[in-house]
Design a protein around this motif. Sequence first.
Motif, PDB file in Angstrom:
ATOM      1  N   MET A  52       0.827  -1.207   0.000  1.00  0.00           N
ATOM      2  CA  MET A  52       0.000   0.000   0.000  1.00  0.00           C
ATOM      3  C   MET A  52       0.864   1.262   0.000  1.00  0.00           C
ATOM      4  O   MET A  52       0.518   2.253  -0.653  1.00  0.00           O
ATOM      5  CB  MET A  52      -0.964  -0.030   1.179  1.00  0.00           C
ATOM      6  N   ASP A  77       0.790   4.205  -2.844  1.00  0.00           N
ATOM      7  CA  ASP A  77       0.634   5.631  -2.546  1.00  0.00           C
ATOM      8  C   ASP A  77       1.789   6.436  -3.127  1.00  0.00           C
ATOM      9  O   ASP A  77       1.589   7.516  -3.689  1.00  0.00           O
ATOM     10  CB  ASP A  77       0.537   5.834  -1.033  1.00  0.00           C
ATOM     11  N   GLY A  90       1.540   6.540  -6.983  1.00  0.00           N
ATOM     12  CA  GLY A  90       0.379   7.371  -7.320  1.00  0.00           C
ATOM     13  C   GLY A  90       0.671   8.852  -7.138  1.00  0.00           C
ATOM     14  O   GLY A  90       0.289   9.687  -7.967  1.00  0.00           O
ATOM     15  N   THR A 122      -2.812  12.795  -0.679  1.00  0.00           N
ATOM     16  CA  THR A 122      -3.745  11.695  -0.911  1.00  0.00           C
ATOM     17  C   THR A 122      -5.068  12.021  -0.252  1.00  0.00           C
ATOM     18  O   THR A 122      -5.119  12.299   0.944  1.00  0.00           O
ATOM     19  CB  THR A 122      -3.190  10.381  -0.319  1.00  0.00           C
ATOM     20  N   SER A 157      -7.971   9.896  -1.025  1.00  0.00           N
ATOM     21  CA  SER A 157      -8.579   8.592  -0.765  1.00  0.00           C
ATOM     22  C   SER A 157      -7.851   7.499  -1.521  1.00  0.00           C
ATOM     23  O   SER A 157      -7.183   7.748  -2.523  1.00  0.00           O
ATOM     24  CB  SER A 157     -10.061   8.589  -1.162  1.00  0.00           C
ATOM     25  N   THR A 158      -8.009   6.310  -0.996  1.00  0.00           N
ATOM     26  CA  THR A 158      -7.550   5.093  -1.660  1.00  0.00           C
ATOM     27  C   THR A 158      -8.755   4.177  -1.710  1.00  0.00           C
ATOM     28  O   THR A 158      -9.360   3.897  -0.678  1.00  0.00           O
ATOM     29  CB  THR A 158      -6.419   4.412  -0.866  1.00  0.00           C
ATOM     30  N   ASP A 159      -9.109   3.752  -2.909  1.00  0.00           N
ATOM     31  CA  ASP A 159     -10.202   2.791  -3.025  1.00  0.00           C
ATOM     32  C   ASP A 159      -9.729   1.456  -2.453  1.00  0.00           C
ATOM     33  O   ASP A 159      -8.576   1.315  -2.069  1.00  0.00           O
ATOM     34  CB  ASP A 159     -10.615   2.612  -4.484  1.00  0.00           C
ATOM     35  N   VAL A 186      -8.177  -2.028  -1.839  1.00  0.00           N
ATOM     36  CA  VAL A 186      -7.008  -2.694  -2.383  1.00  0.00           C
ATOM     37  C   VAL A 186      -7.220  -4.178  -2.145  1.00  0.00           C
ATOM     38  O   VAL A 186      -7.261  -4.631  -1.001  1.00  0.00           O
ATOM     39  CB  VAL A 186      -5.705  -2.210  -1.697  1.00  0.00           C
ATOM     40  N   ALA A 236      -5.587  -0.626  -7.996  1.00  0.00           N
ATOM     41  CA  ALA A 236      -6.187   0.331  -7.062  1.00  0.00           C
ATOM     42  C   ALA A 236      -6.412   1.664  -7.758  1.00  0.00           C
ATOM     43  O   ALA A 236      -5.767   1.971  -8.761  1.00  0.00           O
ATOM     44  CB  ALA A 236      -5.273   0.532  -5.853  1.00  0.00           C
ATOM     45  N   LEU A 242      -6.565   5.765  -6.651  1.00  0.00           N
ATOM     46  CA  LEU A 242      -6.294   6.772  -5.629  1.00  0.00           C
ATOM     47  C   LEU A 242      -6.891   8.087  -6.091  1.00  0.00           C
ATOM     48  O   LEU A 242      -7.001   8.325  -7.296  1.00  0.00           O
ATOM     49  CB  LEU A 242      -4.792   6.978  -5.446  1.00  0.00           C
TER      50      LEU A 242
END
Length: 175
Positions: free
Chosen positions: A34, A38, A41, A55, A57-59, A61, A109, A111
Amino acid sequence: MKAKPCINSLTVRNSHVLPPDTNSHGTLFGGRLMAFIDDVGAIAATRHARMPVVTASTDSVDFLNPVYEGDTICLEAFVTWTHNTSMEIFVKAITENLLTGKRKVCTTAFLTMVAVDENGKPTKVPSVYPESEEEKWLHDGAEKRAEYRKARRDDSKMLAKKFGTSLPWNTGEEY
């Protein structure tokens, strides 16, 4: 601001998975993956916006295939969609056994990154346009994913408000 093609933000990162990166099963820590997601991204988003990003959000994973000690992990990321100050970034991670050459997608993922100015305030980003069929497919679904993220964020805000900062046993003391 002039629109940019998705490919301009393409970022690729390769890492060798070493013992400190792995858990007791000999596979890459999920949190380490992760962090890689990040990082790559954020580089793609910064490359697109040409300004600092955070960042938002992170959908989800989903770990589709394990990444073993000794394998490599290759992450590819690019901006798929923009909206005012935010950017959706698609990240794909591929594991490769260097001895056999066998490769598998281990996760994908999305982001959301937000560009910020020198005061940390959200600032406008250039729009992005797709060129390849894959980019078009991702771009076409981005607005629907953004709506889903907004609903999920609203739910998160409701949970934060409901549960607040008090300790679970309601002593009134805050963290």
